[in-house]
Write a protein that holds these residues in place. Structure first.
Motif, short mmCIF file in Angstrom:
data_model
loop_
_atom_site.label_atom_id
_atom_site.label_comp_id
_atom_site.label_asym_id
_atom_site.label_seq_id
_atom_site.Cartn_x
_atom_site.Cartn_y
_atom_site.Cartn_z
N ILE A 266 80.10 42.76 76.02
CA ILE A 266 80.87 41.82 75.19
C ILE A 266 82.30 41.69 75.73
CG2 ILE A 266 81.84 41.48 72.89
CD1 ILE A 266 79.20 42.65 71.78
N LYS A 267 82.90 42.81 76.13
CA LYS A 267 84.23 42.76 76.74
C LYS A 267 84.22 41.92 78.02
CE LYS A 267 85.78 47.30 75.05
NZ LYS A 267 86.11 48.70 75.46
N ALA A 268 83.16 42.10 78.82
CA ALA A 268 83.06 41.36 80.08
C ALA A 268 82.94 39.86 79.81
CB ALA A 268 81.87 41.85 80.89
N VAL A 269 82.12 39.49 78.84
CA VAL A 269 81.94 38.07 78.52
C VAL A 269 83.27 37.47 78.07
CG1 VAL A 269 80.84 36.45 76.93
CG2 VAL A 269 79.48 38.28 77.97
N ARG A 270 84.02 38.20 77.24
CA ARG A 270 85.32 37.69 76.78
C ARG A 270 86.30 37.56 77.97
NH1 ARG A 270 84.66 40.75 71.31
NH2 ARG A 270 84.06 38.98 70.00
N SER A 271 86.19 38.49 78.91
CA SER A 271 87.04 38.41 80.10
C SER A 271 86.68 37.18 80.93
CB SER A 271 86.88 39.68 80.94
OG SER A 271 87.59 39.57 82.16
N PHE A 272 85.40 36.92 81.08
CA PHE A 272 84.95 35.74 81.84
C PHE A 272 85.43 34.45 81.15
CE2 PHE A 272 81.13 38.42 83.37
CZ PHE A 272 81.82 38.81 84.51
N ILE A 273 85.38 34.43 79.82
CA ILE A 273 85.86 33.26 79.08
C ILE A 273 87.34 33.05 79.36
CG2 ILE A 273 86.30 32.33 76.77
CD1 ILE A 273 83.76 33.83 75.83
N ALA A 274 88.10 34.13 79.32
CA ALA A 274 89.55 34.05 79.57
C ALA A 274 89.84 33.55 80.99
CB ALA A 274 90.20 35.41 79.34
N GLN A 275 88.97 33.91 81.93
CA GLN A 275 89.15 33.49 83.32
C GLN A 275 88.75 32.04 83.55
OE1 GLN A 275 87.55 36.43 86.23
NE2 GLN A 275 87.44 37.82 84.47
N GLY A 276 88.04 31.45 82.57
CA GLY A 276 87.62 30.06 82.69
C GLY A 276 86.52 29.82 83.71
N VAL A 277 85.56 30.75 83.78
CA VAL A 277 84.44 30.57 84.72
C VAL A 277 83.62 29.34 84.32
CG1 VAL A 277 84.31 33.04 85.25
CG2 VAL A 277 82.93 32.09 83.38
N ASP A 278 82.80 28.87 85.25
CA ASP A 278 81.97 27.69 84.99
C ASP A 278 80.71 28.02 84.21
OD1 ASP A 278 83.41 25.51 86.55
OD2 ASP A 278 83.19 27.07 88.08
N ALA A 279 80.27 29.27 84.29
CA ALA A 279 79.08 29.69 83.55
C ALA A 279 79.06 31.20 83.45
CB ALA A 279 77.79 29.21 84.23
N ILE A 280 78.35 31.70 82.46
CA ILE A 280 78.21 33.14 82.28
C ILE A 280 76.74 33.49 82.28
CG2 ILE A 280 78.54 35.07 80.68
CD1 ILE A 280 81.05 33.60 79.65
N PHE A 281 76.37 34.45 83.14
CA PHE A 281 75.02 34.99 83.18
C PHE A 281 75.05 36.35 82.48
CE2 PHE A 281 73.43 32.80 87.36
CZ PHE A 281 73.69 31.56 86.78
N ILE A 282 74.04 36.62 81.66
CA ILE A 282 73.96 37.91 80.98
C ILE A 282 72.57 38.49 81.11
CG2 ILE A 282 74.33 39.19 78.83
CD1 ILE A 282 75.92 36.81 77.77
N ALA A 283 72.47 39.72 81.61
CA ALA A 283 71.24 40.51 81.52
C ALA A 283 71.56 41.55 80.45
CB ALA A 283 70.91 41.17 82.86
N GLN A 284 71.18 41.28 79.22
CA GLN A 284 71.71 42.00 78.08
C GLN A 284 70.98 43.32 77.79
OE1 GLN A 284 70.54 39.01 78.25
NE2 GLN A 284 68.99 38.62 76.72
N VAL A 285 71.74 44.30 77.31
CA VAL A 285 71.19 45.62 77.00
C VAL A 285 70.19 45.53 75.85
CG1 VAL A 285 71.73 47.97 76.24
CG2 VAL A 285 73.30 46.78 77.77
N VAL A 286 70.60 44.89 74.76
CA VAL A 286 69.74 44.72 73.58
C VAL A 286 69.75 43.26 73.17
CG1 VAL A 286 70.05 47.08 72.76
CG2 VAL A 286 71.66 45.31 72.02
N GLN A 287 68.84 42.90 72.24
CA GLN A 287 68.70 41.48 71.92
C GLN A 287 69.51 41.02 70.71
OE1 GLN A 287 64.60 40.60 71.16
NE2 GLN A 287 64.44 41.91 69.36
N THR A 288 70.12 41.94 69.96
CA THR A 288 70.89 41.56 68.78
C THR A 288 72.39 41.75 69.01
OG1 THR A 288 70.66 43.80 67.88
CG2 THR A 288 69.01 42.17 67.21
N GLY A 289 73.18 41.14 68.11
CA GLY A 289 74.63 41.33 68.14
C GLY A 289 75.40 40.42 69.07
N TRP A 290 74.77 39.31 69.49
CA TRP A 290 75.40 38.44 70.49
C TRP A 290 76.06 37.19 69.91
CZ3 TRP A 290 76.41 40.12 75.13
CH2 TRP A 290 75.65 41.21 75.62
N GLY A 291 75.80 36.90 68.63
CA GLY A 291 76.27 35.65 68.04
C GLY A 291 77.75 35.36 68.21
N PRO A 292 78.65 36.26 67.76
CA PRO A 292 80.09 35.95 67.80
C PRO A 292 80.64 35.65 69.19
CG PRO A 292 79.66 37.77 66.31
CD PRO A 292 78.37 37.50 67.03
N VAL A 293 80.30 36.48 70.18
CA VAL A 293 80.87 36.26 71.52
C VAL A 293 80.28 35.02 72.18
CG1 VAL A 293 79.23 37.68 72.88
CG2 VAL A 293 81.63 37.46 73.61
#
Length: 319
Positions: A70-97
């Motif tokens: 979640i910290k990494a995704v927020r960092s990528f958002i701040a950097q203004g990347v064109d897309a975010i890829f996620i290989a997620q640890v678990v399947q829940t808890g992703w809504g807010p980010v």
């Protein structure tokens, strides 16, 4: 001849344009970690596929912790990347980010695993295998292997809460439900790691008459299977014959185990999840084409007779 040359020139120009466009793209990739040989290969392939397309790839290793992702995704958002890829640890808890990514018009691509969100517009597509099918293929192989003989199975599950572990378990259980001679007598998470797989298998062996009551191991990935093989050998039993081994991923070490007669079958999971995601991203950025919600990769079961060939292919892929 003129038409042929013109067509060739048009194709070359299109490829060049595609390449030049891709070079303007930056992708942030939140990777689970490197808990297995397959996961390391997925990272390696993601890098090589990005290089082929001229895409800038930024990778963050979460060390198997969702909070790091979640910290990494927020960092990528701040950097203004064109897309975010996620290989997620678990399947829940992703809504807010993921809401944050959507608010910043950054498309999210899921690799290898699904998520549980009420609004599936929070991600663009999920590139993944049919994990239920993988479990089913493993079960059908075991059903055929034992015939009608009684078979007590121990199951090494993946990370608790991970969609891939949930689906592989479901596929296996559903498939053996019609085979009354097969029974899962013990099941526990080995966390997708070799060391934990070994530890859990040791406890299974001790609990089941030094392993004599165990017919087969179903491991949600090959690394746990390799750990189980070590425990079986230390108990004085022969993996692959005294206790059958069937697992999922298709990493080099499991093919080496097959060649040594210590494993029986594996269902291959391709490590190239990023390639199809890159292509979908490029197409979306070029002309707005929205990819299908799920892009499925192929799953195949391999036995020892093809182990040598598969091992050579894995080396070529960068394992």
């Amino acid at each position: 001849m003129l038409k042929k040359l013109t067509l060739t020139a048009m194709v070359s120009a299109a490829l060049l344009s595609h390449s030049v466009f891709a070079q303007d793209l930056t992708v942030g990739f939140s990777q689970i970690g490197s808990e297995s040989g397959w996961r390391a290969a997925e990272t390696s392939v993601a890098k090589s596929e990005a290089e082929k397309r001229g895409i800038t790839l930024k990778i963050s290793d979460a060390q198997q912790k969702q909070e790091n992702q979640i910290k990494a995704v927020r960092s990528f958002i701040a950097q203004g990347v064109d897309a975010i890829f996620i290989a997620q640890v678990v399947q829940t808890g992703w809504g807010p980010v993921l809401e944050e990514a959507k608010d910043n018009d950054i498309p999210v691509f899921l690799l290898d695993r699904g998520i549980d969100v009420q609004d599936d517009s929070l991600y663009m597509t999920a590139v993944m295998a049919d994990n239920v099918l993988e479990g089913e293929l493993a079960a059908k192989w075991l059903i055929n292997k034992v015939g009608g003989k009684p078979c007590n199975v121990v199951e090494l599950q993946g990370t608790v809460g991970a969609s891939v572990a949930i689906d592989r378990k479901k596929g296996f259980q559903d498939a053996i439900s019609s085979a009354s001679n097969l029974k899962i007598i013990r099941t526990q998470s080995g966390e997708f790691t070799r060391s934990k797989g070994k530890e859990v298998m040791e406890s299974f062996i001790k609990a089941e008459d030094n392993g004599k009551n165990i017919c087969a191991v179903f491991a949600h990935n090959d690394d746990m299977a390799i750990g189980a093989i070590q425990s079986i050998k230390e108990a004085g039993l022969k993996p692959g014959s005294d206790i059958y081994i069937v697992s999922i991923d298709g990493v080099p070490d499991i093919f080496k185990a097959m060649m040594a007669g210590e494993s029986n079958a594996t269902v291959e999971l391709t490590p190239n999840m990023a390639g199809p995601a890159y292509d979908a991203l490029i197409k979306y950025k070029e002309d707005g084409t929205v990819p299908p919600k799920h892009i499925k990769t192929e799953s195949k079961l391999f036995e020892p007779d093809s182990a040598k060939e598969q091992l050579a292919l894995k080396k070529d892929m960068g394992y």
